[in-house]
Design a protein around this motif. Structure first.
Motif, PDB file in Angstrom:
ATOM      1  N   SER A 120       0.970  -1.029   0.206  1.00 43.55           N
ATOM      2  CA  SER A 120      -0.063  -0.028  -0.059  1.00 43.55           C
ATOM      3  C   SER A 120       1.029   1.371  -0.049  1.00 43.55           C
ATOM      4  CB  SER A 120      -0.796  -0.159   1.527  1.00 43.55           C
ATOM      5  OG  SER A 120      -1.764   0.971   1.359  1.00 43.55           O
TER       6      SER A 120
ATOM      7  N   LYS B 149       0.884   2.340  -7.037  1.00 41.54           N
ATOM      8  CA  LYS B 149       0.074   1.743  -8.067  1.00 41.54           C
ATOM      9  C   LYS B 149      -1.326   2.562  -8.460  1.00 41.54           C
ATOM     10  CE  LYS B 149      -0.990  -1.733  -5.324  1.00 41.54           C
ATOM     11  NZ  LYS B 149      -0.365  -1.611  -4.162  1.00 41.54           N
ATOM     12  N   THR B 150      -1.711   3.171  -7.552  1.00 43.53           N
ATOM     13  CA  THR B 150      -3.154   3.952  -7.900  1.00 43.53           C
ATOM     14  C   THR B 150      -2.794   5.211  -8.521  1.00 43.53           C
ATOM     15  OG1 THR B 150      -4.399   2.788  -6.067  1.00 43.53           O
ATOM     16  CG2 THR B 150      -5.279   4.724  -6.744  1.00 43.53           C
ATOM     17  N   THR B 151      -1.611   5.875  -8.148  1.00 42.76           N
ATOM     18  CA  THR B 151      -1.170   7.091  -8.613  1.00 42.76           C
ATOM     19  C   THR B 151      -0.923   6.701 -10.254  1.00 42.76           C
ATOM     20  OG1 THR B 151      -0.313   7.701  -6.812  1.00 42.76           O
ATOM     21  CG2 THR B 151       0.538   8.799  -8.286  1.00 42.76           C
TER      22      THR B 151
ATOM     23  N   ALA C  49      -2.247   4.479 -11.930  1.00 43.90           N
ATOM     24  CA  ALA C  49      -3.544   4.446 -12.996  1.00 43.90           C
ATOM     25  C   ALA C  49      -4.075   5.759 -12.894  1.00 43.90           C
ATOM     26  CB  ALA C  49      -4.411   3.533 -12.059  1.00 43.90           C
ATOM     27  N   ASN C  50      -4.023   6.793 -12.268  1.00 44.08           N
ATOM     28  CA  ASN C  50      -4.595   8.122 -12.138  1.00 44.08           C
ATOM     29  C   ASN C  50      -3.927   8.794 -13.133  1.00 44.08           C
ATOM     30  OD1 ASN C  50      -6.703   7.742  -9.991  1.00 44.08           O
ATOM     31  ND2 ASN C  50      -5.247   8.530  -8.307  1.00 44.08           N
TER      32      ASN C  50
ATOM     33  N   THR D 181     -13.950  -0.668 -10.094  1.00 49.14           N
ATOM     34  CA  THR D 181     -13.071  -0.215  -8.967  1.00 49.14           C
ATOM     35  C   THR D 181     -13.687  -1.365  -7.717  1.00 49.14           C
ATOM     36  OG1 THR D 181     -14.623   1.407  -8.286  1.00 49.14           O
ATOM     37  CG2 THR D 181     -12.738   2.126  -9.352  1.00 49.14           C
TER      38      THR D 181
ATOM     39  N   ASP E  61      -9.216  -2.144 -10.420  1.00 48.58           N
ATOM     40  CA  ASP E  61      -8.882  -2.058  -9.331  1.00 48.58           C
ATOM     41  C   ASP E  61      -9.371  -3.241  -8.440  1.00 48.58           C
ATOM     42  OD1 ASP E  61      -7.840  -1.194  -6.665  1.00 48.58           O
ATOM     43  OD2 ASP E  61      -8.462   0.656  -6.810  1.00 48.58           O
TER      44      ASP E  61
ATOM     45  N   ILE F 130      -4.804  -3.540 -10.944  1.00 54.82           N
ATOM     46  CA  ILE F 130      -4.157  -3.192  -9.612  1.00 54.82           C
ATOM     47  C   ILE F 130      -4.457  -4.355  -8.757  1.00 54.82           C
ATOM     48  CG2 ILE F 130      -4.074  -1.467  -7.690  1.00 54.82           C
ATOM     49  CD1 ILE F 130      -5.058   0.634  -9.824  1.00 54.82           C
TER      50      ILE F 130
ATOM     51  N   HIS G 131      -4.305  -6.922  -5.665  1.00 49.67           N
ATOM     52  CA  HIS G 131      -4.181  -6.793  -4.018  1.00 49.67           C
ATOM     53  C   HIS G 131      -3.848  -8.346  -3.723  1.00 49.67           C
ATOM     54  CE1 HIS G 131      -5.425  -2.832  -3.559  1.00 49.67           C
ATOM     55  NE2 HIS G 131      -6.296  -2.990  -4.468  1.00 49.67           N
TER      56      HIS G 131
END
Length: 259
Positions: free
Chosen positions: A55, A59-61, A63-64, A100, A181, A211, A213
């Motif tokens: 975390s 990863k999310t950044t 994708a953004n 998501t 996600d 993404i 997990h």
């Protein structure tokens, strides 16, 4: 936030070749430290790519940036060799579907939730999308069927039903690129199986960025990209990365010890 002079931009209507991140650095504010550093990766049309890392690893950044929510601090993102900074933002997002963990649903009918954001969609296409998303039999079993109101944020639906509704929407939107996600991470095993089957229908013949997990869901990815502290530290498929004995192998073993 993303700033463009929209009169100077091109409209991108299709995706033919690759998305490329070249020496990308990103930070949210000038006086903060970088969230992403020296990102170099090429995603070819048709590839299934998984983003892995603890975390806060970036990863999310990533994708953004792919979705053009923000502009890079330095470096370039290219799609079919055209710089993102020269492309209309809405046309980039028109090429990318998103599923998501927490689907965005409205207090409206099931039909309108599936067709959200699209005009003049005929009912047959909505039903076909629902069948592919593994939710049609549930919809047909309730009294008002596709006219059923689902409540604020879909409160009348279970977690798995919300996910499959969101997948039906993505199937209907029919974009060449998909960002997932990890849509199954908060579901029980029966729901997960139904959602996973729906995802299998959704990802056929598309370019997919997951993404991840739960690492068990990404063994078949063409490329697994391992992030740590905003940098890419490993790239390969599952077998290569296990043989590497690096961060990915540690993350993978950790998840299986906790089973």
């Amino acid at each position: 936030i993303n700033k463009k002079i929209e009169k100077d931009v091109v409209f991108k209507k299709d995706f033919n070749d690759a998305i490329e991140f070249k020496n990308v650095y990103f930070k949210y504010n000038p006086d903060e430290s970088e969230i992403l550093k020296n990102i170099n990766i090429k995603i070819n049309k048709g590839e299934k790519i998984a983003l892995v890392g603890s975390s806060g690893a970036g990863k999310t950044t990533f994708a953004n940036l792919l979705l053009d929510f923000y502009s890079t601090s330095s470096g370039q993102i290219l799609i079919d060799n055209i710089d993102y900074k020269k492309i209309n933002t809405a046309s980039i997002r028109g090429l990318i579907g998103i599923v998501t963990q927490e689907p965005i649903l409205f207090n409206d009918s099931i039909e309108n939730n599936i067709a959200y954001g699209q005009d003049d969609i005929n009912k047959d296409l909505i039903i076909r999308a629902a069948k592919n998303a593994n939710i049609d039999s549930y919809i047909e079993s309730i009294e008002e069927k596709y006219s059923t109101k689902i409540g604020e944020r879909g409160v009348r639906l279970s977690g798995g039903q919300k996910q499959r509704l969101s997948i039906a929407r993505a199937i209907l939107k029919n974009t060449p690129i998909l960002v997932l996600d990890e849509a199954t991470s908060s579901l029980d095993s029966e729901s997960e199986l139904k959602v996973q089957n729906a995802i299998d229908n959704l990802v056929k013949n598309r370019t997919v960025i997951i993404i991840a997990h739960r690492l068990s869901t990404i063994k078949t990815a063409d490329k697994i990209i391992v992030f740590e502290k905003g940098e890419i530290i490993e790239i390969g498929n599952h077998e290569q990365l296990i043989n590497n004995n690096g961060k990915y192998k540690k993350l993978y073993e950790l998840q299986y010890e906790n089973k």
